[in-house]
Design a protein around this motif. Structure first.
Motif, PDB file in Angstrom:
ATOM      1  N   PHE A 126     -49.666  28.202   5.902  1.00 25.46           N
ATOM      2  CA  PHE A 126     -48.593  29.088   5.447  1.00 25.46           C
ATOM      3  C   PHE A 126     -47.235  28.642   5.972  1.00 25.46           C
ATOM      4  CE2 PHE A 126     -45.842  32.742   6.465  1.00 25.46           C
ATOM      5  CZ  PHE A 126     -45.573  33.183   5.174  1.00 25.46           C
ATOM      6  N   ILE A 127     -47.159  28.352   7.256  1.00 25.71           N
ATOM      7  CA  ILE A 127     -45.878  28.000   7.874  1.00 25.71           C
ATOM      8  C   ILE A 127     -45.346  26.667   7.362  1.00 25.71           C
ATOM      9  CG2 ILE A 127     -44.784  27.408  10.091  1.00 25.71           C
ATOM     10  CD1 ILE A 127     -45.284  30.393   9.716  1.00 25.71           C
ATOM     11  N   THR A 128     -46.231  25.709   7.101  1.00 29.11           N
ATOM     12  CA  THR A 128     -45.779  24.368   6.720  1.00 29.11           C
ATOM     13  C   THR A 128     -45.768  24.121   5.216  1.00 29.11           C
ATOM     14  OG1 THR A 128     -48.034  23.478   6.996  1.00 29.11           O
ATOM     15  CG2 THR A 128     -46.550  23.369   8.905  1.00 29.11           C
ATOM     16  N   PHE A 129     -46.151  25.101   4.417  1.00 25.76           N
ATOM     17  CA  PHE A 129     -46.212  24.912   2.968  1.00 25.76           C
ATOM     18  C   PHE A 129     -44.892  24.459   2.344  1.00 25.76           C
ATOM     19  CE2 PHE A 129     -45.877  26.547  -1.396  1.00 25.76           C
ATOM     20  CZ  PHE A 129     -46.869  25.781  -1.979  1.00 25.76           C
ATOM     21  N   PRO A 130     -43.748  25.005   2.723  1.00 26.87           N
ATOM     22  CA  PRO A 130     -42.510  24.637   2.029  1.00 26.87           C
ATOM     23  C   PRO A 130     -42.086  23.179   2.191  1.00 26.87           C
ATOM     24  CG  PRO A 130     -42.178  26.604   3.353  1.00 26.87           C
ATOM     25  CD  PRO A 130     -43.524  26.062   3.699  1.00 26.87           C
ATOM     26  N   PHE A 131     -42.537  22.504   3.213  1.00 26.29           N
ATOM     27  CA  PHE A 131     -41.986  21.183   3.511  1.00 26.29           C
ATOM     28  C   PHE A 131     -42.221  20.174   2.392  1.00 26.29           C
ATOM     29  CE2 PHE A 131     -42.349  22.977   7.816  1.00 26.29           C
ATOM     30  CZ  PHE A 131     -41.012  22.911   8.154  1.00 26.29           C
ATOM     31  N   ILE A 132     -43.394  20.121   1.835  1.00 24.32           N
ATOM     32  CA  ILE A 132     -43.657  19.146   0.781  1.00 24.32           C
ATOM     33  C   ILE A 132     -43.023  19.595  -0.530  1.00 24.32           C
ATOM     34  CG2 ILE A 132     -45.478  18.086  -0.613  1.00 24.32           C
ATOM     35  CD1 ILE A 132     -47.137  17.988   1.977  1.00 24.32           C
ATOM     36  N   ALA A 133     -43.205  20.854  -0.896  1.00 28.35           N
ATOM     37  CA  ALA A 133     -42.634  21.343  -2.153  1.00 28.35           C
ATOM     38  C   ALA A 133     -41.117  21.212  -2.158  1.00 28.35           C
ATOM     39  CB  ALA A 133     -43.042  22.796  -2.384  1.00 28.35           C
ATOM     40  N   ARG A 134     -40.473  21.571  -1.069  1.00 31.71           N
ATOM     41  CA  ARG A 134     -39.011  21.517  -1.006  1.00 31.71           C
ATOM     42  C   ARG A 134     -38.468  20.085  -0.992  1.00 31.71           C
ATOM     43  NH1 ARG A 134     -35.960  24.646  -3.377  1.00 31.71           N
ATOM     44  NH2 ARG A 134     -36.626  26.772  -3.177  1.00 31.71           N
ATOM     45  N   GLU A 135     -39.271  19.125  -0.595  1.00 35.91           N
ATOM     46  CA  GLU A 135     -38.864  17.719  -0.686  1.00 35.91           C
ATOM     47  C   GLU A 135     -38.997  17.205  -2.114  1.00 35.91           C
ATOM     48  OE1 GLU A 135     -37.429  15.560   1.426  1.00 35.91           O
ATOM     49  OE2 GLU A 135     -37.266  17.321   2.714  1.00 35.91           O
ATOM     50  N   LEU A 136     -40.029  17.660  -2.808  1.00 36.41           N
ATOM     51  CA  LEU A 136     -40.325  17.113  -4.129  1.00 36.41           C
ATOM     52  C   LEU A 136     -39.567  17.784  -5.272  1.00 36.41           C
ATOM     53  CD1 LEU A 136     -44.171  16.492  -3.855  1.00 36.41           C
ATOM     54  CD2 LEU A 136     -42.309  14.840  -3.687  1.00 36.41           C
ATOM     55  N   ILE A 137     -39.248  19.053  -5.163  1.00 34.83           N
ATOM     56  CA  ILE A 137     -38.594  19.766  -6.275  1.00 34.83           C
ATOM     57  C   ILE A 137     -37.294  19.090  -6.699  1.00 34.83           C
ATOM     58  CG2 ILE A 137     -37.456  21.923  -6.957  1.00 34.83           C
ATOM     59  CD1 ILE A 137     -39.684  23.392  -5.361  1.00 34.83           C
ATOM     60  N   PRO A 138     -36.325  18.868  -5.794  1.00 35.09           N
ATOM     61  CA  PRO A 138     -35.084  18.235  -6.258  1.00 35.09           C
ATOM     62  C   PRO A 138     -35.292  16.801  -6.758  1.00 35.09           C
ATOM     63  CG  PRO A 138     -34.959  18.737  -3.903  1.00 35.09           C
ATOM     64  CD  PRO A 138     -36.259  19.235  -4.398  1.00 35.09           C
ATOM     65  N   LEU A 139     -36.221  16.093  -6.139  1.00 33.31           N
ATOM     66  CA  LEU A 139     -36.505  14.721  -6.561  1.00 33.31           C
ATOM     67  C   LEU A 139     -37.066  14.698  -7.974  1.00 33.31           C
ATOM     68  CD1 LEU A 139     -36.577  11.745  -5.727  1.00 33.31           C
ATOM     69  CD2 LEU A 139     -38.808  12.184  -4.704  1.00 33.31           C
ATOM     70  N   MET A 140     -38.031  15.563  -8.250  1.00 32.55           N
ATOM     71  CA  MET A 140     -38.620  15.622  -9.589  1.00 32.55           C
ATOM     72  C   MET A 140     -37.616  16.115 -10.625  1.00 32.55           C
ATOM     73  SD  MET A 140     -42.460  17.043  -8.999  1.00 32.55           S
ATOM     74  CE  MET A 140     -43.748  16.042  -8.313  1.00 32.55           C
ATOM     75  N   GLN A 141     -36.759  17.063 -10.239  1.00 37.76           N
ATOM     76  CA  GLN A 141     -35.749  17.562 -11.167  1.00 37.76           C
ATOM     77  C   GLN A 141     -34.735  16.479 -11.515  1.00 37.76           C
ATOM     78  OE1 GLN A 141     -34.396  21.021  -9.004  1.00 37.76           O
ATOM     79  NE2 GLN A 141     -35.613  22.408 -10.279  1.00 37.76           N
ATOM     80  N   SER A 142     -34.340  15.687 -10.524  1.00 40.18           N
ATOM     81  CA  SER A 142     -33.348  14.640 -10.784  1.00 40.18           C
ATOM     82  C   SER A 142     -33.916  13.509 -11.641  1.00 40.18           C
ATOM     83  CB  SER A 142     -32.804  14.078  -9.471  1.00 40.18           C
ATOM     84  OG  SER A 142     -33.792  13.315  -8.809  1.00 40.18           O
ATOM     85  N   GLN A 143     -35.203  13.275 -11.594  1.00 41.13           N
ATOM     86  CA  GLN A 143     -35.810  12.211 -12.385  1.00 41.13           C
ATOM     87  C   GLN A 143     -36.046  12.618 -13.832  1.00 41.13           C
ATOM     88  OE1 GLN A 143     -39.233  11.205 -10.048  1.00 41.13           O
ATOM     89  NE2 GLN A 143     -38.059   9.795  -8.785  1.00 41.13           N
ATOM     90  N   GLY A 144     -36.052  13.899 -14.095  1.00 38.84           N
ATOM     91  CA  GLY A 144     -36.235  14.371 -15.461  1.00 38.84           C
ATOM     92  C   GLY A 144     -37.643  14.160 -15.974  1.00 38.84           C
TER      93      GLY A 144
END
Length: 183
Positions: A126-144
């Motif tokens: 629970f505590i560490t869940f955001p770390f991977i998602a928050r790294e990947l969301i902007p990267l995936m959004q920028s790649q389209g």
């Protein structure tokens, strides 16, 4: 902030080695120290892959699709950052404790969550869940979506597109997220 972390790290090593290297190495061989290290590694070996799979899936869904409830999913991802660890622990006890929502049922069936390995894995995940998602969301959004759509139009299936196009494009962000999650 970085300087403060370096100073704290120096202080930890200074205190750990204050009585000498031999005493430090002897303390590492203590039964309780070995049990703590084994428990830490066990929790990390289970929670980091869980967060990698679910964090990647959540990031992919958020970055690639528009749907109702997207804001709610983002809120759930950020929840561990917004809630105090004390409050998270209290909720954990209220849900899985002996008098909690699931505690009596778990006790009747011989399952122990609080103060046991499953509880540590749940809390750490629970505590560490955001770390991977928050790294990947902007990267995936920028790649389209252009590369994925091209692969799909050339006949690649969904899984093949993910493994051959999406994953290689985000591998460094994923590796950084895994590093943060494990830290």
């Amino acid at each position: 902030a970085r300087h403060a972390a370096v100073v704290r790290c120096d202080l930890v090593f200074t205190q750990a080695l204050a009585k000498g290297l031999v005493i430090f190495l002897h303390a590492l061989r203590d039964v309780d120290a070995l049990a703590a290290m084994r428990m830490t590694l066990t929790v990390a070996v289970i929670s980091v892959p869980l967060n990698t799979v679910f964090g990647t899936a959540a990031a992919w869904v958020i970055a690639k699709y528009e749907f109702r409830g997207k804001g709610f999913l983002l809120t759930l991802i950020d929840l561990p950052f917004a809630v105090s660890p004390v409050i998270s622990g209290l909720i954990f006890v209220l849900v899985f404790g002996a008098r909690g929502w699931f505690g009596p049922w778990l006790g009747e069936h011989g399952y122990k969550v609080i103060f046991a390995l499953p509880g540590m894995i749940l809390a750490t995940t629970f505590i560490t869940f955001p770390f991977i998602a928050r790294e990947l969301i902007p990267l995936m959004q920028s790649q389209g979506r252009d590369d994925e759509e091209a692969a799909l139009s050339l006949g690649a299936g969904g899984w093949r597109t993910f493994w051959m196009v999406t994953l290689p494009n985000v591998r460094w962000g994923m590796l950084y997220g895994i590093w943060l999650c494990n830290a």
